[in-house]
Design a protein around this motif. Structure first.
Motif, PDB file in Angstrom:
ATOM      1  N   VAL A 283     -21.120   1.437  -9.090  1.00 38.79           N
ATOM      2  CA  VAL A 283     -20.330   3.269  -8.518  1.00 38.79           C
ATOM      3  C   VAL A 283     -19.160   2.740  -6.736  1.00 38.79           C
ATOM      4  N   LEU A 284     -19.676   1.901  -6.038  1.00 36.09           N
ATOM      5  CA  LEU A 284     -18.982   1.111  -5.580  1.00 36.09           C
ATOM      6  C   LEU A 284     -18.250   0.269  -6.297  1.00 36.09           C
ATOM      7  N   ILE A 285     -18.155  -0.628  -6.205  1.00 35.08           N
ATOM      8  CA  ILE A 285     -16.992  -1.531  -6.399  1.00 35.08           C
ATOM      9  C   ILE A 285     -15.894  -0.981  -7.626  1.00 35.08           C
ATOM     10  N   ASP A 286     -16.313   0.563  -8.708  1.00 35.78           N
ATOM     11  CA  ASP A 286     -15.921   1.249  -8.882  1.00 35.78           C
ATOM     12  C   ASP A 286     -14.175   1.950  -7.827  1.00 35.78           C
TER      13      ASP A 286
ATOM     14  N   ILE B 195      -8.721  -0.204  -3.722  1.00 33.08           N
ATOM     15  CA  ILE B 195      -8.099  -1.072  -3.323  1.00 33.08           C
ATOM     16  C   ILE B 195      -7.250  -1.550  -4.244  1.00 33.08           C
ATOM     17  N   SER B 196      -8.004  -2.294  -5.314  1.00 37.88           N
ATOM     18  CA  SER B 196      -7.012  -2.949  -6.053  1.00 37.88           C
ATOM     19  C   SER B 196      -5.457  -2.341  -6.621  1.00 37.88           C
TER      20      SER B 196
ATOM     21  N   ILE C  56      -4.140   0.647  -5.555  1.00 38.69           N
ATOM     22  CA  ILE C  56      -3.360   0.752  -4.217  1.00 38.69           C
ATOM     23  C   ILE C  56      -2.529  -0.625  -3.821  1.00 38.69           C
ATOM     24  N   LEU C  57      -3.010  -1.903  -3.927  1.00 34.38           N
ATOM     25  CA  LEU C  57      -2.004  -3.018  -4.475  1.00 34.38           C
ATOM     26  C   LEU C  57      -1.418  -3.056  -5.083  1.00 34.38           C
ATOM     27  N   ILE C  58      -1.962  -2.281  -6.728  1.00 34.94           N
ATOM     28  CA  ILE C  58      -0.798  -2.721  -8.008  1.00 34.94           C
ATOM     29  C   ILE C  58       0.217  -2.288  -7.499  1.00 34.94           C
ATOM     30  N   CYS C  59      -0.191  -0.430  -7.038  1.00 34.74           N
ATOM     31  CA  CYS C  59       1.271   0.239  -6.947  1.00 34.74           C
ATOM     32  C   CYS C  59       2.316  -0.220  -5.789  1.00 34.74           C
ATOM     33  N   VAL C  60       1.706  -0.793  -4.723  1.00 34.62           N
ATOM     34  CA  VAL C  60       2.112  -0.285  -3.330  1.00 34.62           C
ATOM     35  C   VAL C  60       3.561  -2.467  -3.504  1.00 34.62           C
ATOM     36  N   SER C  61       2.310  -3.463  -4.193  1.00 39.14           N
ATOM     37  CA  SER C  61       3.174  -4.524  -5.139  1.00 39.14           C
ATOM     38  C   SER C  61       4.531  -4.252  -6.199  1.00 39.14           C
TER      39      SER C  61
ATOM     40  N   LEU D 133      -9.785  -3.711 -13.122  1.00 38.86           N
ATOM     41  CA  LEU D 133      -8.891  -3.582 -11.653  1.00 38.86           C
ATOM     42  C   LEU D 133      -8.309  -4.598 -10.691  1.00 38.86           C
ATOM     43  N   PHE D 134      -9.179  -4.803 -10.221  1.00 41.62           N
ATOM     44  CA  PHE D 134      -9.106  -6.724  -9.647  1.00 41.62           C
ATOM     45  C   PHE D 134      -8.452  -8.020  -9.920  1.00 41.62           C
TER      46      PHE D 134
END
Length: 277
Positions: free
Chosen positions: A135-138, A144-145, A147-152, A213-214
């Motif tokens: 659950v924590l990983i998801d 975070i992954s 967000i980084l994908i969308c920002v990039s 996603l990572f």
């Protein structure tokens, strides 16, 4: 076998063999009955996520942004559905996970014995189920992954036209995916909460999608490198990723037909062992 492969193996101990002999009969039994049907159904449900974007690209000419939207939204819908099932059915999920890890151990030993080896991958022999870590990983790693994908993509010089997202075909198929996942999750929870569990066990993939996603960050970085238009690279990346999802789902659907030989081998092994005792 290479030095690297040898380094990844550990000896199969007497305790491993004792666990193997203890759990092997039940592992065979779990591959009988509705096993083939359940695996086919699970793969068929998942192939929707990977197959629709390919149809969208080839038939509706979906853009890179639309393909990304479908993948991210579909993945997060699945994460939320799995979390909901875990919240309401933690006991049932743990009951499924315990024998599934015993089965993993059994078939790892079978693979080694059939190959004439006395070693096996340590992760297979000592794997433990940690749903809360999943659950924590998801939510942490996956969030975070995302967000980084969308920002990039947004900050890219060539950019992706996110205004294209409001498209009838995209919204229709995405709504269908989310509704399907939600209804199936609600049905499964209700059946178990009523005290009348369905024949198939409750399964979740906690942590797997967050890691996916990572890894998507690095896939996009590798595939888009060298393309003047990032949209071209993203489209190719999405096509490759969804193709792999479909292949994985097809493997789940038809996998039971390809593991019959090892199942028969284990039956024969146990018969011979029983005759010698």
């Amino acid at each position: 076998m290479s030095k690297k492969s040898k380094a990844e193996m550990v000896p199969i101990t007497a305790a491993d063999m004792e666990r193997f002999h203890r759990n092997a009969p039940a592992s065979i039994k779990r591959r009988e009955g509705t096993y083939t049907f359940d695996e086919f159904g699970a793969g068929l449900r998942s192939v929707f996520l990977g197959g629709v974007p390919i149809v969208g690209l080839l038939w509706f000419d979906w853009s890179a942004a639309q393909l990304m939207l479908f993948l991210l939204a579909g993945t997060w819908a699945a994460i939320l559905c799995d979390f909901t099932k875990f919240w309401w059915l933690e006991k049932e999920i743990r009951a499924w996970a315990a024998p599934s890890y015993d089965d993993w151990h059994v078939w790892t030993i079978v693979s080694a014995l059939r190959a004439g080896r006395e070693t096996a991958p340590p992760s297979h022999l000592g794997a433990k189920y940690e749903p809360r870590a999943g659950v924590l990983i998801d939510f942490a790693v996956g969030g975070i992954s995302t967000i980084l994908i969308c920002v990039s993509l947004i900050r890219s010089p060539t950019g992706v036209e996110w205004t294209e997202l409001i498209d009838h075909s995209v919204m229709l198929w995405l709504a269908g995916l989310i509704v399907f996942q939600t209804l199936f999750t609600v049905w499964e929870i209700v059946e178990h909460r009523k005290g009348n569990p369905v024949s198939r066990q409750v399964k979740v993939a906690l942590g797997i999608r967050g890691l996916g996603l990572f890894r998507l960050i690095f896939v996009l970085a590798a595939v888009t490198d060298g393309f003047e238009e990032i949209g071209t690279g993203v489209t190719k990346a999405m096509l490759a990723i969804n193709g792999m999802i479909v292949l994985w789902c097809l493997g789940t659907m038809f996998g039971p037909f390809f593991i019959r030989k090892e199942t028969e081998w284990l039956r024969e092994y146990l018969r011979n062992r029983g005759a010698q005792e």
